[in-house]
Design a protein around this motif. Structure first.
Motif, PDB file in Angstrom:
ATOM      1  N   UNK A   1       0.832  -1.207   0.000  1.00 43.24           N
ATOM      2  CA  UNK A   1       0.000   0.000   0.000  1.00 43.24           C
ATOM      3  C   UNK A   1       0.864   1.254   0.000  1.00 43.24           C
ATOM      4  N   UNK A   2       1.890   1.280   0.836  1.00 49.03           N
ATOM      5  CA  UNK A   2       2.777   2.436   0.903  1.00 49.03           C
ATOM      6  C   UNK A   2       3.503   2.636  -0.427  1.00 49.03           C
ATOM      7  N   UNK A   3       3.984   1.553  -1.037  1.00 45.95           N
ATOM      8  CA  UNK A   3       4.664   1.664  -2.329  1.00 45.95           C
ATOM      9  C   UNK A   3       3.721   2.230  -3.382  1.00 45.95           C
ATOM     10  N   UNK A   4       2.499   1.734  -3.415  1.00 43.60           N
ATOM     11  CA  UNK A   4       1.519   2.230  -4.401  1.00 43.60           C
ATOM     12  C   UNK A   4       1.206   3.703  -4.170  1.00 43.60           C
ATOM     13  N   UNK A   5       1.081   4.093  -2.907  1.00 42.01           N
ATOM     14  CA  UNK A   5       0.853   5.515  -2.595  1.00 42.01           C
ATOM     15  C   UNK A   5       2.013   6.365  -3.088  1.00 42.01           C
ATOM     16  N   UNK A   6       3.234   5.907  -2.833  1.00 37.79           N
ATOM     17  CA  UNK A   6       4.409   6.664  -3.249  1.00 37.79           C
ATOM     18  C   UNK A   6       4.523   6.750  -4.766  1.00 37.79           C
ATOM     19  N   UNK A   7       4.155   5.686  -5.458  1.00 37.28           N
ATOM     20  CA  UNK A   7       4.172   5.715  -6.925  1.00 37.28           C
ATOM     21  C   UNK A   7       3.203   6.751  -7.469  1.00 37.28           C
ATOM     22  N   UNK A   8       2.080   6.940  -6.762  1.00 38.26           N
ATOM     23  CA  UNK A   8       1.041   7.871  -7.221  1.00 38.26           C
ATOM     24  C   UNK A   8       1.283   9.308  -6.772  1.00 38.26           C
ATOM     25  N   UNK A   9       2.207   9.511  -5.831  1.00 39.96           N
ATOM     26  CA  UNK A   9       2.427  10.831  -5.245  1.00 39.96           C
ATOM     27  C   UNK A   9       3.200  11.748  -6.189  1.00 39.96           C
ATOM     28  N   UNK A  10       2.694  12.970  -6.338  1.00 36.83           N
ATOM     29  CA  UNK A  10       3.405  13.979  -7.116  1.00 36.83           C
ATOM     30  C   UNK A  10       4.369  14.773  -6.247  1.00 36.83           C
ATOM     31  N   UNK A  11       4.044  14.891  -4.958  1.00 37.10           N
ATOM     32  CA  UNK A  11       4.925  15.597  -4.030  1.00 37.10           C
ATOM     33  C   UNK A  11       4.859  14.926  -2.669  1.00 37.10           C
ATOM     34  N   UNK A  12       6.002  14.491  -2.182  1.00 34.23           N
ATOM     35  CA  UNK A  12       6.109  13.833  -0.886  1.00 34.23           C
ATOM     36  C   UNK A  12       6.989  14.695   0.014  1.00 34.23           C
ATOM     37  N   UNK A  13       6.484  15.014   1.212  1.00 38.36           N
ATOM     38  CA  UNK A  13       7.158  15.971   2.083  1.00 38.36           C
ATOM     39  C   UNK A  13       7.459  15.343   3.450  1.00 38.36           C
ATOM     40  N   UNK A  14       8.700  15.498   3.892  1.00 41.04           N
ATOM     41  CA  UNK A  14       9.065  15.068   5.236  1.00 41.04           C
ATOM     42  C   UNK A  14       8.789  16.193   6.228  1.00 41.04           C
ATOM     43  N   UNK A  15       8.242  15.843   7.384  1.00 40.28           N
ATOM     44  CA  UNK A  15       7.995  16.816   8.437  1.00 40.28           C
ATOM     45  C   UNK A  15       8.932  16.514   9.604  1.00 40.28           C
ATOM     46  N   UNK A  16       9.510  17.566  10.160  1.00 40.72           N
ATOM     47  CA  UNK A  16      10.444  17.385  11.268  1.00 40.72           C
ATOM     48  C   UNK A  16       9.703  16.949  12.529  1.00 40.72           C
ATOM     49  N   UNK A  17      10.408  16.248  13.379  1.00 41.62           N
ATOM     50  CA  UNK A  17       9.840  15.833  14.649  1.00 41.62           C
ATOM     51  C   UNK A  17       9.194  14.460  14.587  1.00 41.62           C
ATOM     52  N   UNK A  18       8.685  14.038  15.723  1.00 46.06           N
ATOM     53  CA  UNK A  18       8.064  12.718  15.869  1.00 46.06           C
ATOM     54  C   UNK A  18       6.557  12.859  15.757  1.00 46.06           C
ATOM     55  N   UNK A  19       5.939  12.041  14.915  1.00 51.12           N
ATOM     56  CA  UNK A  19       4.505  12.129  14.677  1.00 51.12           C
ATOM     57  C   UNK A  19       3.685  11.247  15.609  1.00 51.12           C
TER      58      UNK A  19
END
Length: 259
Positions: free
Chosen positions: A184-202
């Motif tokens: 699921x994560x791989x498929x989401x990443x394949x479909x993503x046009x922009x992926x953003x990292x956020x600082x800190x612990x979620x």
């Protein structure tokens, strides 16, 4: 049931079955940080431990489903359809939203150009003691730039640290069993046009998920997932390195916590 008056930018989703005490802890962590633009929904598998009564009376849960399902990923597929937010975030029973302003930061980060937001998670034990971040305690280091090819050597991002735009989120494929989340994560990443990292612990992630409890079975399923996306030869060599890396890491962590 709480009423959501603001446009919903983020749907926090908890899937639960006969885990009332864990659900209460997760709900409390959401309630502590909840802000405008966030909805909290629960998908319950028709629990018999008092969960349904809790869902009826609590104010933090905006909407819920409580009905029999076919297991974890069936419930998560229901959640994708049920969520009303632009982005969806699975924080399941036992996991907590972390920090003091995490939800406000996430809502502020969500824009029309970003399809995926990801960040670090803190591993905790059953006593809620913090053990360290996943990057510290495992061989899977969170990359500064996450791409679907980053997943060649396994789940480099924790599911609880992964937030995706609902419109690109596929349904979980039951064929892959306990490792359907990797697919699921791989498929989401394949479909993503922009992926953003956020600082800190979620999120605070409670150690001991299903894939850890059924390690050998999940290893076979993981090979199948990665084989589909990366090919047999690449996956074979990747798994050879995964095993070697894991052994070296365990040696380096002797006497210290690891995941």
């Amino acid at each position: 049931m709480a009423m959501q008056l603001n446009p919903i930018k983020l749907s926090i989703i908890t899937v639960s079955y006969n885990a009332l005490d864990l659900l209460k802890g997760t709900a409390s962590s959401v309630e502590r940080l909840k802000c405008p633009g966030v909805e909290y929904i629960v998908i319950d598998g028709h629990s018999t431990d008092g969960t349904q009564e809790f869902l009826k009376r609590t104010e933090v849960v905006d909407r819920y489903i409580s009905e029999p399902d076919k297991g974890l990923y069936d419930a998560m597929n229901k959640a994708i359809d049920f969520a009303e937010g632009e982005m969806i975030w699975f924080v399941n029973a036992g996991d907590h939203v972390y920090g003091t302003d995490t939800l406000e930061k996430l809502v502020a980060t969500i824009d029309q150009d970003t399809d995926i937001i990801y960040g670090e998670v803190m591993l905790v034990n059953e006593q809620r003691a913090e053990l360290g971040t996943r990057s510290e305690l495992s061989t899977q280091k969170l990359p500064s730039q996450l791409h679907w090819k980053s997943m060649r050597f396994g789940m480099v991002v924790c599911h609880q640290g992964f937030i995706v735009r609902k419109s690109i989120a596929p349904k979980y494929d039951f064929e892959f069993g306990l490792t359907a989340d990797i697919d699921w994560v791989i498929k989401c990443l394949k479909a993503s046009k922009k992926t953003k990292k956020i600082d800190g612990i979620l999120a605070a992630y409670l150690q001991g998920g299903l894939s850890k409890q059924h390690f050998k079975k999940s290893m076979k399923s993981r090979f199948r997932v990665l084989q589909v996306h990366f090919g047999t030869l690449n996956t074979f060599f990747a798994h050879f390195w995964i095993v070697i890396r894991s052994l070296l890491f365990k040696i380096s962590r002797l006497g210290r916590p690891s995941y």
